[in-house]
Motif scaffolding. Structure first.
Motif, short mmCIF file in Angstrom:
data_model
loop_
_atom_site.label_atom_id
_atom_site.label_comp_id
_atom_site.label_asym_id
_atom_site.label_seq_id
_atom_site.Cartn_x
_atom_site.Cartn_y
_atom_site.Cartn_z
N VAL A 162 0.87 -1.17 0.00
CA VAL A 162 0.00 0.00 0.00
C VAL A 162 0.91 1.22 0.00
O VAL A 162 1.61 1.49 0.99
N LEU A 163 0.94 1.94 -1.12
CA LEU A 163 1.79 3.13 -1.24
C LEU A 163 0.90 4.35 -1.36
O LEU A 163 -0.01 4.38 -2.19
N CYS A 164 1.14 5.35 -0.53
CA CYS A 164 0.35 6.58 -0.56
C CYS A 164 1.08 7.66 -1.34
O CYS A 164 2.23 7.98 -1.03
N LEU A 165 0.40 8.20 -2.35
CA LEU A 165 0.89 9.37 -3.09
C LEU A 165 0.40 10.61 -2.37
O LEU A 165 -0.81 10.85 -2.29
N LEU A 166 1.32 11.38 -1.85
CA LEU A 166 0.98 12.52 -0.99
C LEU A 166 1.45 13.82 -1.64
O LEU A 166 2.52 13.87 -2.25
N GLY A 167 0.64 14.86 -1.48
CA GLY A 167 1.06 16.16 -1.99
C GLY A 167 -0.09 17.14 -1.99
O GLY A 167 -1.25 16.78 -1.77
#
Length: 381
Positions: free
Chosen positions: A59-64
């Motif tokens: 589970v990879l979260c793309l944050l920004g």
């Protein structure tokens, strides 16, 4: 959407204890790879040379921040957009790039939209069946009911979306996304429409389903706490580029730059110049990396690392660093902590401290200010 807005029966349904949630069937997770991917809208760059590898089952979260390119990257992975440069691979097979472009329905990818995108004229089970058109109707209905059982909503199978609360609609969207058992699941701000009361519980339920299905998951969010709670790793983006990729602990304790550090916590920033592996500030001297020798630097101090004592209190022998004098400007009670602003000679702005317990410090109180070096970060200006 609140429970009150969801329809006359929604509040009764959400107050009723749900039955045990069925376990989700595991899928065969895939590796998702971005290689120097670029994209532009009308000549304006939205994704700029992004290379990223998402491990099978991760589970990879793309944050920004809004507009940084994270949703565009998700749409590129789904096949809704085409890259202008680079390529995207699933299990080593090129699905977008110079040599190939597979349409979304052939990628084995599930996509969950920010607004859930449920069809209002279809029942809940019909909404979930929408992605199962390749199956005979009876088999598709069985798969859809099983997916609803995984999220605890099989009893609402023949209701309509407007009869459900926001949290229930979110779970229907999740059931629809996992029903085809995708090897990669893409989720665009899936919890942003929920109020704070629901968000934590629905997020935890969703994470449990993701762990059970073992689908490789890419989750877009602008909330750093959400990314830290959900992601095995976090990929922070800014202006179309990756700033830093790592676990929550790695990024929080060793941020790549001041932008990254600010994204994960409030900071007091003091300027100085490094010399002799230290920097002198109005709050004392702090260690600096040798690579910053002689450079102008910014010293970032987390508010929880600032300690205050009334000036007339006996010195705290546990604190080996001498304090500096200050005066309380404002105190705000925030429940678990007090947010205190302190004027310190040599600082242009009041210093912020988050204090848990201890004596009340009303405005005008003279205090001694000390800083925990573990909560100090130093960056080149």
């Amino acid at each position: 959407m609140s429970d009150r807005e969801a329809g006359p029966g929604a509040a009764l349904r959400t107050s009723r204890p749900a039955g045990p949630r069925a376990k989700a069937a595991a899928t065969i997770a895939a590796r998702l790879t971005f290689e120097a991917v670029g994209h532009a809208y009308d000549g304006v760059v939205s994704v700029d040379g992004v290379s990223l590898d998402v491990e099978p089952g991760e589970v990879l979260c793309l944050l920004g921040q809004s507009g940084c390119g994270k949703t565009t990257l998700l749409r590129l992975a789904a096949g809704v957009e085409q890259p202008s440069a680079g390529r995207i691979l699933i299990n080593g097979q090129e699905v977008s790039g110079p040599k190939a472009f597979l349409p979304p329905e052939r990628r084995g990818v599930g996509l969950m939209f920010q607004d859930y995108a449920l069809f209002p004229h279809l029942t809940i089970v019909a909404n979930v069946m929408f992605g199962l058109t390749a199956l005979p109707k009876g088999e598709a209905e069985r798969e859809a009911l099983q997916a609803l059982a995984r999220v605890g909503l099989e009893s609402h199978a023949f209701d309509y979306p407007h009869e459900l609360s926001g949290g229930e609609q979110q779970r229907v969207a999740l059931a629809r996304a996992i029903a085809p058992r995708p090897s990669v699941l893409l989720m665009d701000e899936p919890f942003s429409g929920l109020d704070r009361r629901l968000r934590d519980s629905v997020r935890d339920e969703t994470l449990a389903v993701l762990r059970e299905t073992r689908a490789t998951s890419l989750v877009v969010t602008h909330d750093p706490e959400e990314a830290m709670r959900m992601g095995d790793r976090i990929a922070l983006m800014r202006r179309g580029r990756l700033v830093q990729v790592g676990t929550a602990s790695e990024i929080y304790h060793r941020p790549a730059d001041l932008f990254t550090a600010r994204f994960f916590s409030e900071l007091n920033v003091v300027e100085g110049r490094a010399g002799g592996h230290e920097v002198e500030t109005p709050l004392g001297r702090f260690e600096t990396p040798g690579t910053l020798e002689g450079q102008a630097v910014e010293v970032a101090i987390r508010p929880q690392g600032v300690a205050l004592q009334p000036a007339d209190a006996p010195p705290d022998r546990r604190n080996r660093r001498p304090g500096v004098p200050g005066r309380v400007v404002e105190t705000r009670f925030l429940g678990e902590v007090d947010l205190v602003e302190v004027a310190v000679e040599g600082l242009d702005q009041p210093l912020k401290a988050r204090l848990r317990g201890g004596p009340a410090l009303p405005p005008g109180t003279d205090v001694t200010v000390s800083v925990d070096p573990a909560e100090v970060l130093v960056f080149a200006k």
